[in-house]
Scaffold this motif. Structure first.
Motif, PDB file in Angstrom:
ATOM      1  N   HIS A 111      -7.857   7.667  -5.503  1.00 27.31           N
ATOM      2  CA  HIS A 111      -6.511   7.281  -5.059  1.00 27.31           C
ATOM      3  C   HIS A 111      -5.528   8.421  -5.265  1.00 27.31           C
ATOM      4  CE1 HIS A 111      -2.924   4.728  -4.527  1.00 27.31           C
ATOM      5  NE2 HIS A 111      -2.422   5.418  -5.545  1.00 27.31           N
ATOM      6  N   SER A 127       2.148   1.916  -3.358  1.00 22.04           N
ATOM      7  CA  SER A 127       1.135   2.395  -4.296  1.00 22.04           C
ATOM      8  C   SER A 127       0.959   3.908  -4.247  1.00 22.04           C
ATOM      9  CB  SER A 127      -0.213   1.732  -4.004  1.00 22.04           C
ATOM     10  OG  SER A 127      -0.858   2.310  -2.871  1.00 22.04           O
ATOM     11  N   LEU A 176      -6.339   0.788  -9.261  1.00 26.08           N
ATOM     12  CA  LEU A 176      -6.682   1.858  -8.345  1.00 26.08           C
ATOM     13  C   LEU A 176      -8.189   2.102  -8.301  1.00 26.08           C
ATOM     14  CD1 LEU A 176      -3.905   4.427  -9.368  1.00 26.08           C
ATOM     15  CD2 LEU A 176      -3.752   2.518  -7.748  1.00 26.08           C
ATOM     16  N   PHE A 195      -0.856  -2.464  -9.659  1.00 22.03           N
ATOM     17  CA  PHE A 195      -1.933  -1.907  -8.846  1.00 22.03           C
ATOM     18  C   PHE A 195      -3.126  -1.543  -9.734  1.00 22.03           C
ATOM     19  CE2 PHE A 195       1.979  -0.707  -6.521  1.00 22.03           C
ATOM     20  CZ  PHE A 195       1.732  -1.348  -5.314  1.00 22.03           C
ATOM     21  N   VAL A 245       0.843  -1.200   0.000  1.00 18.06           N
ATOM     22  CA  VAL A 245       0.000   0.000   0.000  1.00 18.06           C
ATOM     23  C   VAL A 245       0.877   1.248   0.000  1.00 18.06           C
ATOM     24  CG1 VAL A 245      -1.673   1.336   1.329  1.00 18.06           C
ATOM     25  CG2 VAL A 245      -1.992  -1.131   1.067  1.00 18.06           C
ATOM     26  N   LEU A 274      -7.067   1.307  -3.169  1.00 21.39           N
ATOM     27  CA  LEU A 274      -6.776   0.263  -4.140  1.00 21.39           C
ATOM     28  C   LEU A 274      -7.971  -0.656  -4.333  1.00 21.39           C
ATOM     29  CD1 LEU A 274      -3.234  -0.840  -2.893  1.00 21.39           C
ATOM     30  CD2 LEU A 274      -3.790   0.873  -4.628  1.00 21.39           C
ATOM     31  N   LEU A 331      -4.108  -5.584  -5.747  1.00 26.63           N
ATOM     32  CA  LEU A 331      -2.694  -5.821  -5.993  1.00 26.63           C
ATOM     33  C   LEU A 331      -2.648  -7.076  -6.849  1.00 26.63           C
ATOM     34  CD1 LEU A 331       0.381  -5.558  -5.599  1.00 26.63           C
ATOM     35  CD2 LEU A 331       0.100  -6.802  -3.433  1.00 26.63           C
ATOM     36  N   ASP A 389      -3.533   2.854 -13.100  1.00 27.83           N
ATOM     37  CA  ASP A 389      -3.358   1.402 -13.148  1.00 27.83           C
ATOM     38  C   ASP A 389      -2.098   1.076 -13.939  1.00 27.83           C
ATOM     39  OD1 ASP A 389      -5.819   1.530 -11.954  1.00 27.83           O
ATOM     40  OD2 ASP A 389      -6.906   0.495 -13.553  1.00 27.83           O
TER      41      ASP A 389
END
Length: 292
Positions: free
Chosen positions: A69, A53, A65, A63, A50, A76, A79, A59
């Motif tokens: 975000h 990210s 999203l 990840f 996290v 998220l 993953l 994206d």
């Protein structure tokens, strides 16, 4: 391995009644599969990812999203292939009771297929429409099973997985719409009469495993709570089950034997399976297909 052959083997983690219930319903919740030690390791790995990210703005293949975000507010959806990005996730997939549970429902010889860590962020984690998994990654039989682990307690407010009891037994639905677009969605009007009576809410405390048969119709509601709902999902199959198409979520560990021994012969279920688009050109993730 076919169901009748799996049932000839005594389970090691599940009870015989649980094993039979899985094959009857197409889904099962088993508490305590990930103990406190594993949960601590998995949550720490999740938090590392996290944090990583925060540097991502779109994206990127790792990840997926959620709306909103940003570096100060990570949100998220997924993953992708966590086993490819942190060693703790692969250690869990290979060494934990998760693989033993898989052996109880797909046979003593088990191989790994792929993984994902799906999130439902507080107050906004999206719903997921009714669908069946196996048309996205068909195999020579229907032994593949998803073993999902709730990393936090999951009640009805957090958007748990939902499944339609027994929906793995009839002929499968198409994951294409009437115009031939891959949508990974089953319209509710196409479901069997009385289907609402068979919906199971697969809730459970942290560490619970949710087993999903690859044919069973399932989905989830939005997370309307103030707590995140992270769920680690590992897909396993019997060692003699062979994928027909490119794995949409590849990893260095695809096909690795995690229990038992490799197969010398392939298992073939006489029921056919619809084929997906060609994933060798890329896979955008299920949410984009469901939203068009």
């Amino acid at each position: 391995m076919l169901e009748e052959d799996v049932l000839k083997h005594s389970p090691t983690v599940l009870t015989k009644a649980q094993q039979e219930q899985f094959f009857e319903d197409g889904c099962l919740v088993v508490e305590g599969v990930a103990d406190d030690r594993w949960l601590h390791r998995l949550r720490a790995a999740m938090q590392e990812m996290v944090q990583r990210s925060r540097e991502v703005s779109a994206d990127d293949g790792t990840f997926v999203l959620e709306d909103g975000h940003g570096p100060d507010n990570p949100r998220l959806r997924r993953l992708t292939s966590p086993v490819s990005h942190h060693p703790e996730f692969w250690a869990f997939a290979k060494e934990s009771p998760s693989a033993d549970v898989a052996a109880d429902v797909c046979g003593p010889d088990v191989k790994f297929f792929h993984s994902k860590l799906n999130f439902k962020w507080p107050s906004g984690g999206h719903r997921f429409d009714w669908h069946q998994d196996i048309p996205a990654w068909p195999h020579t039989d229907y032994s593949p099973v998803t073993v999902g682990i709730y990393l936090e307690d999951c009640g009805v407010e957090q958007g748990p997985l939902l499944a339609i009891r027994g929906s793995h037994k009839p002929p499968m639905h198409s994951m294409y719409d009437r115009d031939g677009n891959w949508v990974l969605r089953i319209p509710e009007d196409d479901l069997a009469p009385g289907w609402r009576d068979d919906v199971i809410s697969l809730t459970g405390p942290a560490g619970s495993a949710v087993l999903i048969n690859c044919r069973v119709i399932h989905g989830s509601e939005a997370n309307v709570s103030g707590r995140m709902r992270p769920m680690l999902l590992n897909v396993y199959s019997s060692a003699d089950s062979m994928p027909y198409v490119v794995n949409p979520i590849p990893s260095p560990y695809q096909g690795e034997i995690v229990r038992g021994k490799p197969a010398r012969w392939a298992s073939h279920d006489p029921r056919g399976c619809e084929l997906p688009p060609d994933w060798s050109t890329g896979y955008s993730g299920p949410w984009k297909h469901q939203t068009g």
